[in-house]
Design a protein around this motif. Structure first.
Motif, PDB file in Angstrom:
ATOM      1  N   ILE A  13      64.808 -81.523  85.158  1.00 23.37           N
ATOM      2  CA  ILE A  13      65.766 -81.232  86.020  1.00 23.37           C
ATOM      3  C   ILE A  13      66.515 -83.232  87.072  1.00 23.37           C
ATOM      4  O   ILE A  13      65.848 -84.052  86.798  1.00 23.37           O
ATOM      5  CB  ILE A  13      66.447 -80.683  87.208  1.00 23.37           C
ATOM      6  N   ILE A  14      67.930 -83.279  86.139  1.00 27.09           N
ATOM      7  CA  ILE A  14      68.364 -84.737  86.047  1.00 27.09           C
ATOM      8  C   ILE A  14      69.655 -84.947  86.328  1.00 27.09           C
ATOM      9  O   ILE A  14      70.384 -84.100  85.146  1.00 27.09           O
ATOM     10  CB  ILE A  14      67.911 -85.689  85.180  1.00 27.09           C
ATOM     11  N   LEU A  15      70.442 -84.772  87.209  1.00 30.73           N
ATOM     12  CA  LEU A  15      72.059 -84.720  87.179  1.00 30.73           C
ATOM     13  C   LEU A  15      72.405 -83.985  87.113  1.00 30.73           C
ATOM     14  O   LEU A  15      73.181 -83.623  86.393  1.00 30.73           O
ATOM     15  CB  LEU A  15      72.549 -86.158  85.957  1.00 30.73           C
ATOM     16  N   ASN A  16      71.420 -82.988  88.168  1.00 30.02           N
ATOM     17  CA  ASN A  16      72.149 -81.178  88.298  1.00 30.02           C
ATOM     18  C   ASN A  16      71.821 -80.711  87.350  1.00 30.02           C
ATOM     19  O   ASN A  16      72.775 -79.406  87.033  1.00 30.02           O
ATOM     20  CB  ASN A  16      73.664 -81.163  88.583  1.00 30.02           C
ATOM     21  N   THR A  17      70.891 -81.040  86.061  1.00 29.32           N
ATOM     22  CA  THR A  17      70.831 -80.262  84.961  1.00 29.32           C
ATOM     23  C   THR A  17      69.265 -79.937  84.477  1.00 29.32           C
ATOM     24  O   THR A  17      68.781 -81.404  84.595  1.00 29.32           O
ATOM     25  CB  THR A  17      71.599 -80.834  83.458  1.00 29.32           C
ATOM     26  N   MET A  18      68.758 -79.061  83.621  1.00 27.21           N
ATOM     27  CA  MET A  18      67.491 -78.724  82.732  1.00 27.21           C
ATOM     28  C   MET A  18      68.104 -80.585  81.432  1.00 27.21           C
ATOM     29  O   MET A  18      68.871 -79.529  80.902  1.00 27.21           O
ATOM     30  CB  MET A  18      67.844 -77.913  82.369  1.00 27.21           C
ATOM     31  N   VAL A  19      67.229 -80.890  81.153  1.00 26.16           N
ATOM     32  CA  VAL A  19      66.817 -81.564  80.000  1.00 26.16           C
ATOM     33  C   VAL A  19      65.732 -81.550  79.485  1.00 26.16           C
ATOM     34  O   VAL A  19      64.206 -80.730  79.817  1.00 26.16           O
ATOM     35  CB  VAL A  19      66.827 -82.829  80.274  1.00 26.16           C
ATOM     36  N   LEU A  20      65.214 -80.247  78.208  1.00 26.35           N
ATOM     37  CA  LEU A  20      64.272 -80.979  77.168  1.00 26.35           C
ATOM     38  C   LEU A  20      63.525 -82.354  77.296  1.00 26.35           C
ATOM     39  O   LEU A  20      64.809 -82.216  76.165  1.00 26.35           O
ATOM     40  CB  LEU A  20      64.235 -79.766  76.072  1.00 26.35           C
ATOM     41  N   ASP A  21      63.417 -82.665  76.817  1.00 26.50           N
ATOM     42  CA  ASP A  21      62.499 -84.202  77.017  1.00 26.50           C
ATOM     43  C   ASP A  21      62.245 -84.080  75.589  1.00 26.50           C
ATOM     44  O   ASP A  21      61.540 -83.525  75.318  1.00 26.50           O
ATOM     45  CB  ASP A  21      61.448 -84.622  77.867  1.00 26.50           C
ATOM     46  N   LYS A  22      62.790 -85.400  74.685  1.00 25.91           N
ATOM     47  CA  LYS A  22      62.268 -85.495  73.557  1.00 25.91           C
ATOM     48  C   LYS A  22      60.629 -85.480  73.527  1.00 25.91           C
ATOM     49  O   LYS A  22      60.474 -86.058  74.454  1.00 25.91           O
ATOM     50  CB  LYS A  22      63.058 -86.692  72.902  1.00 25.91           C
ATOM     51  N   ALA A  23      60.551 -85.379  71.770  1.00 27.94           N
ATOM     52  CA  ALA A  23      59.392 -85.319  71.332  1.00 27.94           C
ATOM     53  C   ALA A  23      58.659 -87.319  72.188  1.00 27.94           C
ATOM     54  O   ALA A  23      58.721 -87.679  71.299  1.00 27.94           O
ATOM     55  CB  ALA A  23      58.751 -84.821  70.259  1.00 27.94           C
ATOM     56  N   SER A  24      57.029 -86.549  72.628  1.00 25.52           N
ATOM     57  CA  SER A  24      57.050 -87.807  73.015  1.00 25.52           C
ATOM     58  C   SER A  24      56.200 -88.707  71.695  1.00 25.52           C
ATOM     59  O   SER A  24      56.665 -88.256  70.653  1.00 25.52           O
ATOM     60  CB  SER A  24      55.627 -87.583  73.783  1.00 25.52           C
ATOM     61  N   GLU A  25      56.215 -90.050  72.033  1.00 25.23           N
ATOM     62  CA  GLU A  25      55.642 -90.533  71.278  1.00 25.23           C
ATOM     63  C   GLU A  25      53.844 -90.043  70.412  1.00 25.23           C
ATOM     64  O   GLU A  25      53.787 -90.517  69.133  1.00 25.23           O
ATOM     65  CB  GLU A  25      54.849 -92.252  71.606  1.00 25.23           C
ATOM     66  N   ARG A  26      53.641 -89.619  71.067  1.00 27.04           N
ATOM     67  CA  ARG A  26      51.990 -89.075  70.663  1.00 27.04           C
ATOM     68  C   ARG A  26      52.650 -87.649  70.053  1.00 27.04           C
ATOM     69  O   ARG A  26      51.338 -87.793  68.847  1.00 27.04           O
ATOM     70  CB  ARG A  26      51.216 -88.767  72.504  1.00 27.04           C
ATOM     71  N   SER A  27      53.348 -87.211  70.471  1.00 27.72           N
ATOM     72  CA  SER A  27      53.212 -85.964  69.086  1.00 27.72           C
ATOM     73  C   SER A  27      53.586 -86.407  67.998  1.00 27.72           C
ATOM     74  O   SER A  27      53.652 -86.251  67.187  1.00 27.72           O
ATOM     75  CB  SER A  27      54.373 -85.204  69.580  1.00 27.72           C
ATOM     76  N   LEU A  28      54.760 -87.508  68.346  1.00 29.40           N
ATOM     77  CA  LEU A  28      55.161 -88.122  67.576  1.00 29.40           C
ATOM     78  C   LEU A  28      54.193 -88.599  65.989  1.00 29.40           C
ATOM     79  O   LEU A  28      54.445 -88.115  65.067  1.00 29.40           O
ATOM     80  CB  LEU A  28      56.491 -89.511  66.874  1.00 29.40           C
ATOM     81  N   LYS A  29      53.119 -88.940  66.302  1.00 29.28           N
ATOM     82  CA  LYS A  29      51.882 -90.283  65.727  1.00 29.28           C
ATOM     83  C   LYS A  29      51.392 -88.609  65.475  1.00 29.28           C
ATOM     84  O   LYS A  29      50.858 -88.813  63.870  1.00 29.28           O
ATOM     85  CB  LYS A  29      51.282 -91.156  66.850  1.00 29.28           C
ATOM     86  N   HIS A  30      51.409 -87.881  66.097  1.00 34.76           N
ATOM     87  CA  HIS A  30      49.697 -86.682  65.625  1.00 34.76           C
ATOM     88  C   HIS A  30      50.538 -86.507  64.962  1.00 34.76           C
ATOM     89  O   HIS A  30      50.440 -85.820  63.593  1.00 34.76           O
ATOM     90  CB  HIS A  30      50.101 -85.821  66.745  1.00 34.76           C
ATOM     91  N   VAL A  31      52.236 -85.851  64.296  1.00 34.22           N
ATOM     92  CA  VAL A  31      52.705 -85.538  62.993  1.00 34.22           C
ATOM     93  C   VAL A  31      52.653 -85.837  61.755  1.00 34.22           C
ATOM     94  O   VAL A  31      51.677 -85.487  60.979  1.00 34.22           O
ATOM     95  CB  VAL A  31      53.838 -84.662  63.596  1.00 34.22           C
TER      96      VAL A  31
END
Ligand SMILES: [Zn+2]
Length: 253
Positions: free
Chosen positions: A140-158
């Motif tokens: 949660i940031i600035l009164n809203t829920m946020v789904l973080d973008k895929a991490s570097e680790r996830s991108l590298k894995h894919v």
């Protein structure tokens, strides 16, 4: 802004669906810090999360996360009330509760096989999560829920999977089960038996091939016929003189 936020979420969710086999209902593992932030910012997790993720969700937590909230200050009572409404997933620490961050990490293992989303405000936990491929992070940031973008680790894995350097999570698990089976001789035999059964089912295509070849032998039959035709005149030749003898007699007589 809201539309943009939703678009980003949609893109990220489809990334996890496609590359890490995430399916609805999404399993959201929540800790006390997230509940506390939701309470402060007047965010109704149960109502807003399914809308934001555009799908069914299963809100859950662990006993350790609950225990941690209980042991902390009184001003977290509200957060505890929210958290205890969620499903409690079994963790390894039923007898000796550990800090929530440690517990949630243990729920993920090395590959997040149960496809958990993690909802937390804990920075230390967040950095640790980003080292595991395929873990969607909600905060949660600035009164809203946020789904973080895929991490570097996830991108590298894919990327590695696509290049064939790594196997996908599903393949990895099957390899692991195979390795486990190799350790036990009984299972080895079972596996071989299964393979034999599969092989026995294979002959169908082979028999199909033979059927295709069957029409071909008709040609050699024709050559047999020709041989017979050749043999017929040979038979006629010895018969020929007899006939000639018979016919020659009346002509002479
Ligand atoms: Zn635990």
């Amino acid at each position: 802004m809201k539309i943009k936020r939703q678009k980003h979420a949609k893109k990220t969710i489809s990334f996890y669906k496609y590359n890490f086999c995430f399916r609805e209902p999404f399993q959201i593992l929540i800790d006390g810090t997230f509940c506390q932030a939701a309470l402060k910012n007047k965010i109704q997790i149960k109502e807003q999360l399914p809308k934001y993720l555009m799908g069914e969700v299963q809100l859950c937590t662990t006993n350790c996360a609950l225990k941690e909230l209980e042991s902390l200050a009184k001003d977290l009572y509200g957060a505890k009330l929210i958290l205890q409404r969620f499903q409690i997933r079994k963790c390894k620490h039923m007898k000796d509760p550990v800090p929530a961050s440690e517990c949630l990490l243990s729920m993920l293992g090395e590959t997040n096989p149960h496809h958990y989303f993690i909802a937390t405000q804990d920075q230390q936990l967040t950095t640790a999560l980003k080292k595991i491929p395929g873990v969607p992070l909600l905060y949660i940031i600035l009164n809203t829920m946020v789904l973080d973008k895929a991490s570097e680790r996830s991108l590298k894995h894919v990327e590695a999977v696509q290049l064939g350097e790594l196997v996908s999570p599903s393949q990895q698990s099957s390899i692991q089960t195979l390795k486990e089976k190799e350790g036990l001789s009984k299972d080895r035999n079972d596996r071989r038996g299964k393979k034999r059964k599969r092989k026995s089912s294979n002959p169908n295509p082979l028999s199909c091939l033979k059927k295709k070849k069957k029409p071909m032998p008709q040609q050699p039959k024709k050559t047999d016929g020709e041989k017979k035709k050749r043999s017929r005149p040979r038979k006629r030749r010895p018969a020929g003189p007899e006939e000639a003898a018979v016919t020659s007699n009346p002509t002479t007589a």
